[in-house]
Write an enzyme that holds these catalytic residues in place. Structure first.
Site, short mmCIF file in Angstrom:
data_model
loop_
_atom_site.label_atom_id
_atom_site.label_comp_id
_atom_site.label_asym_id
_atom_site.label_seq_id
_atom_site.Cartn_x
_atom_site.Cartn_y
_atom_site.Cartn_z
N ILE A 64 -14.86 10.61 31.45
CA ILE A 64 -14.59 9.70 30.34
C ILE A 64 -15.82 8.82 30.12
O ILE A 64 -15.84 7.64 30.51
CB ILE A 64 -13.35 8.80 30.58
CG1 ILE A 64 -12.14 9.62 31.03
CG2 ILE A 64 -13.02 8.01 29.31
CD1 ILE A 64 -10.93 8.77 31.41
N PRO A 65 -16.89 9.37 29.54
CA PRO A 65 -18.02 8.51 29.21
C PRO A 65 -17.54 7.44 28.23
O PRO A 65 -16.79 7.74 27.29
CB PRO A 65 -19.03 9.45 28.56
CG PRO A 65 -18.48 10.81 28.64
CD PRO A 65 -17.08 10.74 29.13
N HIS A 66 -17.93 6.20 28.46
CA HIS A 66 -17.47 5.11 27.60
C HIS A 66 -18.54 4.03 27.50
O HIS A 66 -19.21 3.74 28.49
CB HIS A 66 -16.16 4.53 28.12
CG HIS A 66 -16.22 4.07 29.53
ND1 HIS A 66 -16.12 4.94 30.60
CD2 HIS A 66 -16.38 2.84 30.07
CE1 HIS A 66 -16.21 4.26 31.73
NE2 HIS A 66 -16.38 2.99 31.44
N VAL A 67 -18.67 3.48 26.31
CA VAL A 67 -19.65 2.42 26.06
C VAL A 67 -19.10 1.44 25.03
O VAL A 67 -18.24 1.79 24.23
CB VAL A 67 -21.01 2.97 25.58
CG1 VAL A 67 -21.69 3.80 26.64
CG2 VAL A 67 -20.88 3.75 24.29
N LEU A 102 -15.21 7.43 24.77
CA LEU A 102 -14.63 6.22 24.23
C LEU A 102 -15.76 5.28 23.81
O LEU A 102 -16.60 4.91 24.63
CB LEU A 102 -13.75 5.57 25.29
CG LEU A 102 -12.73 4.56 24.84
CD1 LEU A 102 -11.76 5.17 23.84
CD2 LEU A 102 -11.96 4.05 26.05
#
Length: 154
Positions: A64-67, A102
């Protein structure tokens, strides 16, 4: 928070060809550019910076890469199923084949955490993972992603 509240209409990629983690993140950044108002370069740079802190892989083939970025107006989720699993510096050493991306406004705070928690609950359900890996097209993937999570998976 329901996944359909944050899953952009054109944000499901049923077959993403990427040879490695950086290419997968670049493809997600390019797709997100048209959905969020941030540029692909800004998104990609933020993704790389986030991954340097610690891999966003959860294990079991999921990441879940998220920034958070300034200028982004609302939390946006993208989903990609990779054509073949790739190394993602996972804690369990397993390659990743399911990516949830996300992207949130800079000051999203609790809503960003709620979105991460919602995705985490979704992927804890073995039936959901099987459905995501076996779905034939975008509509089937959307059905799996938006079905209610059973209470034992929470």
């Amino acid at each position: 928070m329901n996944i359909e509240d944050i899953l952009a209409p054109d944000a499901i990629i049923p077959h993403l060809d990427a040879d490695d983690k950086k290419r997968a993140l670049q493809a997600l950044a390019e797709k997100a550019e048209g959905l969020t108002g941030a540029t692909a370069a800004e998104i990609y740079a933020a993704l790389l910076q986030r991954e340097r802190l610690s891999s966003t892989s959860l294990g079991r083939g999921i990441a879940i890469p998220h920034v958070k970025l300034p200028g982004v107006k609302k939390i946006t989720c993208l989903f990609a199923r990779l054509g073949r699993p790739i190394a993602f510096e996972s804690h369990d050493g397993e390659p990743v084949d399911l990516l949830f991306f996300l992207l949130a406004p800079e000051h999203a705070g609790a809503d960003h955490l709620k979105a991460l928690a919602r995705i985490s609950r979704l992927v804890r359900d073995p039936a959901t993972l099987e459905g995501l890996r076996s779905a034939k097209d975008v509509e089937a993937l959307r059905d799996v992603l938006t079905k209610p999570v059973t209470s034992h998976a929470a």
